[in-house]
Design a protein around this motif. Structure first.
Motif, PDB file in Angstrom:
ATOM      1  N   GLY A  75      44.216  68.726  40.906  1.00 13.47           N
ATOM      2  CA  GLY A  75      43.172  69.375  41.689  1.00 13.47           C
ATOM      3  C   GLY A  75      43.314  69.126  43.173  1.00 13.47           C
ATOM      4  N   THR A  76      42.247  68.698  43.783  1.00 16.44           N
ATOM      5  CA  THR A  76      42.237  68.468  45.225  1.00 16.44           C
ATOM      6  C   THR A  76      42.571  67.026  45.576  1.00 16.44           C
ATOM      7  OG1 THR A  76      39.872  68.004  45.163  1.00 16.44           O
ATOM      8  CG2 THR A  76      40.526  70.279  45.616  1.00 16.44           C
ATOM      9  N   LEU A  77      42.974  66.247  44.600  1.00 23.33           N
ATOM     10  CA  LEU A  77      43.198  64.829  44.862  1.00 23.33           C
ATOM     11  C   LEU A  77      44.474  64.555  45.639  1.00 23.33           C
ATOM     12  CD1 LEU A  77      41.879  62.117  44.481  1.00 23.33           C
ATOM     13  CD2 LEU A  77      43.147  61.853  42.371  1.00 23.33           C
ATOM     14  N   ASP A  78      45.487  65.388  45.491  1.00 19.94           N
ATOM     15  CA  ASP A  78      46.738  65.220  46.229  1.00 19.94           C
ATOM     16  C   ASP A  78      47.383  63.861  46.015  1.00 19.94           C
ATOM     17  OD1 ASP A  78      46.253  67.714  47.341  1.00 19.94           O
ATOM     18  OD2 ASP A  78      45.244  66.863  49.076  1.00 19.94           O
ATOM     19  N   ILE A  79      47.323  63.364  44.825  1.00 20.97           N
ATOM     20  CA  ILE A  79      47.981  62.098  44.530  1.00 20.97           C
ATOM     21  C   ILE A  79      49.189  62.391  43.647  1.00 20.97           C
ATOM     22  CG2 ILE A  79      47.824  59.884  43.361  1.00 20.97           C
ATOM     23  CD1 ILE A  79      44.904  59.788  44.015  1.00 20.97           C
ATOM     24  N   ASP A  80      50.345  62.146  44.172  1.00 19.17           N
ATOM     25  CA  ASP A  80      51.573  62.219  43.392  1.00 19.17           C
ATOM     26  C   ASP A  80      52.120  60.800  43.428  1.00 19.17           C
ATOM     27  OD1 ASP A  80      54.075  62.514  42.326  1.00 19.17           O
ATOM     28  OD2 ASP A  80      54.412  64.454  43.265  1.00 19.17           O
ATOM     29  N   LEU A  81      52.094  60.130  42.304  1.00 18.63           N
ATOM     30  CA  LEU A  81      52.345  58.697  42.275  1.00 18.63           C
ATOM     31  C   LEU A  81      53.785  58.297  42.542  1.00 18.63           C
ATOM     32  CD1 LEU A  81      50.058  57.686  39.294  1.00 18.63           C
ATOM     33  CD2 LEU A  81      49.581  57.513  41.731  1.00 18.63           C
ATOM     34  N   ASP A  82      54.716  59.219  42.496  1.00 18.29           N
ATOM     35  CA  ASP A  82      56.108  58.861  42.718  1.00 18.29           C
ATOM     36  C   ASP A  82      56.728  59.546  43.924  1.00 18.29           C
ATOM     37  OD1 ASP A  82      56.525  57.045  40.639  1.00 18.29           O
ATOM     38  OD2 ASP A  82      56.730  58.657  39.199  1.00 18.29           O
ATOM     39  N   LYS A  83      56.411  60.759  44.122  1.00 20.07           N
ATOM     40  CA  LYS A  83      57.066  61.561  45.149  1.00 20.07           C
ATOM     41  C   LYS A  83      56.836  60.957  46.536  1.00 20.07           C
ATOM     42  CE  LYS A  83      57.749  66.409  46.104  1.00 20.07           C
ATOM     43  NZ  LYS A  83      57.261  67.747  45.825  1.00 20.07           N
ATOM     44  N   TYR A  84      57.925  60.712  47.225  1.00 23.93           N
ATOM     45  CA  TYR A  84      57.897  60.248  48.604  1.00 23.93           C
ATOM     46  C   TYR A  84      57.216  58.885  48.777  1.00 23.93           C
ATOM     47  CZ  TYR A  84      58.687  65.247  48.998  1.00 23.93           C
ATOM     48  OH  TYR A  84      59.161  66.510  48.824  1.00 23.93           O
ATOM     49  N   VAL A  85      57.141  58.093  47.738  1.00 21.77           N
ATOM     50  CA  VAL A  85      56.514  56.774  47.850  1.00 21.77           C
ATOM     51  C   VAL A  85      57.597  55.716  47.689  1.00 21.77           C
ATOM     52  CG1 VAL A  85      54.711  55.221  47.011  1.00 21.77           C
ATOM     53  CG2 VAL A  85      54.368  57.685  46.883  1.00 21.77           C
ATOM     54  N   SER A  86      57.873  54.985  48.766  1.00 22.06           N
ATOM     55  CA  SER A  86      58.872  53.917  48.717  1.00 22.06           C
ATOM     56  C   SER A  86      58.296  52.702  47.991  1.00 22.06           C
ATOM     57  CB  SER A  86      59.271  53.517  50.137  1.00 22.06           C
ATOM     58  OG  SER A  86      58.180  52.879  50.786  1.00 22.06           O
ATOM     59  N   ASP A  87      59.172  51.797  47.604  1.00 21.85           N
ATOM     60  CA  ASP A  87      58.699  50.569  46.959  1.00 21.85           C
ATOM     61  C   ASP A  87      57.759  49.795  47.881  1.00 21.85           C
ATOM     62  OD1 ASP A  87      60.096  51.138  44.670  1.00 21.85           O
ATOM     63  OD2 ASP A  87      61.750  49.765  45.088  1.00 21.85           O
ATOM     64  N   GLU A  88      58.100  49.740  49.166  1.00 25.90           N
ATOM     65  CA  GLU A  88      57.239  49.034  50.113  1.00 25.90           C
ATOM     66  C   GLU A  88      55.866  49.696  50.185  1.00 25.90           C
ATOM     67  OE1 GLU A  88      56.957  47.830  54.845  1.00 25.90           O
ATOM     68  OE2 GLU A  88      58.891  48.457  54.035  1.00 25.90           O
ATOM     69  N   ASP A  89      55.830  51.024  50.214  1.00 25.65           N
ATOM     70  CA  ASP A  89      54.546  51.726  50.265  1.00 25.65           C
ATOM     71  C   ASP A  89      53.740  51.511  48.984  1.00 25.65           C
ATOM     72  OD1 ASP A  89      54.916  52.660  52.838  1.00 25.65           O
ATOM     73  OD2 ASP A  89      55.708  54.606  52.188  1.00 25.65           O
ATOM     74  N   LYS A  90      54.430  51.482  47.843  1.00 26.37           N
ATOM     75  CA  LYS A  90      53.740  51.207  46.580  1.00 26.37           C
ATOM     76  C   LYS A  90      53.086  49.830  46.634  1.00 26.37           C
ATOM     77  CE  LYS A  90      56.884  54.035  43.835  1.00 26.37           C
ATOM     78  NZ  LYS A  90      58.029  54.031  42.915  1.00 26.37           N
ATOM     79  N   ALA A  91      53.809  48.849  47.150  1.00 29.59           N
ATOM     80  CA  ALA A  91      53.264  47.489  47.255  1.00 29.59           C
ATOM     81  C   ALA A  91      52.094  47.454  48.234  1.00 29.59           C
ATOM     82  CB  ALA A  91      54.355  46.511  47.669  1.00 29.59           C
ATOM     83  N   LYS A  92      52.205  48.181  49.342  1.00 33.65           N
ATOM     84  CA  LYS A  92      51.097  48.230  50.309  1.00 33.65           C
ATOM     85  C   LYS A  92      49.865  48.885  49.700  1.00 33.65           C
ATOM     86  CE  LYS A  92      53.726  48.257  54.622  1.00 33.65           C
ATOM     87  NZ  LYS A  92      54.146  49.082  55.767  1.00 33.65           N
ATOM     88  N   ILE A  93      50.076  49.950  48.951  1.00 34.05           N
ATOM     89  CA  ILE A  93      48.947  50.622  48.291  1.00 34.05           C
ATOM     90  C   ILE A  93      48.288  49.657  47.315  1.00 34.05           C
ATOM     91  CG2 ILE A  93      48.340  52.448  46.640  1.00 34.05           C
ATOM     92  CD1 ILE A  93      50.591  54.146  48.043  1.00 34.05           C
ATOM     93  N   LEU A  94      49.101  48.962  46.532  1.00 34.68           N
ATOM     94  CA  LEU A  94      48.554  47.991  45.586  1.00 34.68           C
ATOM     95  C   LEU A  94      47.789  46.891  46.322  1.00 34.68           C
ATOM     96  CD1 LEU A  94      48.645  47.721  42.465  1.00 34.68           C
ATOM     97  CD2 LEU A  94      50.372  45.972  42.808  1.00 34.68           C
ATOM     98  N   TRP A  95      48.335  46.410  47.430  1.00 29.66           N
ATOM     99  CA  TRP A  95      47.659  45.385  48.223  1.00 29.66           C
ATOM    100  C   TRP A  95      46.319  45.909  48.749  1.00 29.66           C
ATOM    101  CZ3 TRP A  95      46.275  40.816  49.101  1.00 29.66           C
ATOM    102  CH2 TRP A  95      45.696  40.442  50.318  1.00 29.66           C
TER     103      TRP A  95
END
Length: 185
Positions: A75-95
């Motif tokens: 929908g309007t959430l615009d969350i793609d959990l893998d596309k264009y997300v680096s490992d560092e960004d994944k860790a920052k999001i988790l933090w």
């Protein structure tokens, strides 16, 4: 994941325990500033998340799982959990999620469920995850200590102690960000 998508994830996450505390709002504002999102963006994000929560009756974990399983933007959430997300960004999001979870001093089961799901989905190392939790708990303890100090009579000692606690908080948070930027997984 785009910045608006991240902010939507954070806001849905903040709503997951039924209320958005003042401390969560302050931290959300800080994160949005770091993501270059303005007041209009934040207002729009809040409205969209309220709509997802109320009209579509979806919880944060349901939205996250749907996005992960179906590999498309929901929908309007615009969350793609893998596309264009680096490992560092994944860790920052988790933090950021962990930090938001502790912002109201209650890292709830619903919040932990989202964090655990993303940690496993993104294959975040257990050691990094545990360090994030330890740092968040340390920050919470320091914040509680600062509140206690603020209740003391006004003296130079009080001012010095508050200054030291703020310095310690900043140092601990900078340390985890350094760890995130240096780790490879």
């Amino acid at each position: 994941m785009n910045y608006r998508g991240q902010a939507k994830l954070y806001y849905l996450y903040m709503m997951s325990d039924g209320e958005v505390s003042d401390n969560e709002k302050k931290l959300f504002d800080k994160i949005c500033k770091e993501l270059y999102l303005d007041a209009d963006d934040k207002k729009s994000i809040k409205q969209e998340c309220n709509e997802i929560s109320k009209q579509e009756k979806m919880t944060c974990i349901e939205v996250v799982e749907k996005n992960a399983e179906e590999s498309y933007m929901y929908g309007t959430l615009d969350i793609d959990l893998d596309k264009y997300v680096s490992d560092e960004d994944k860790a920052k999001i988790l933090w950021n999620l962990i930090n938001l979870g502790y912002a109201d001093a209650h890292f709830t089961i619903d919040e932990r469920e989202v964090v655990d799901y993303l940690r496993e989905y993104w294959e975040i190392p257990d050691s990094l995850y545990q360090e994030m939790i330890d740092v968040a708990e340390t920050c919470l303890a320091l914040e509680k200590h600062k509140l206690w100090i603020e209740g003391l009579p006004d003296t130079d000692y009080k001012l010095e102690k508050i200054k030291q606690v703020k310095k310690d908080l900043k140092h601990v948070q900078e340390t985890i960000l350094t760890t995130i930027s240096e780790i490879e997984f």
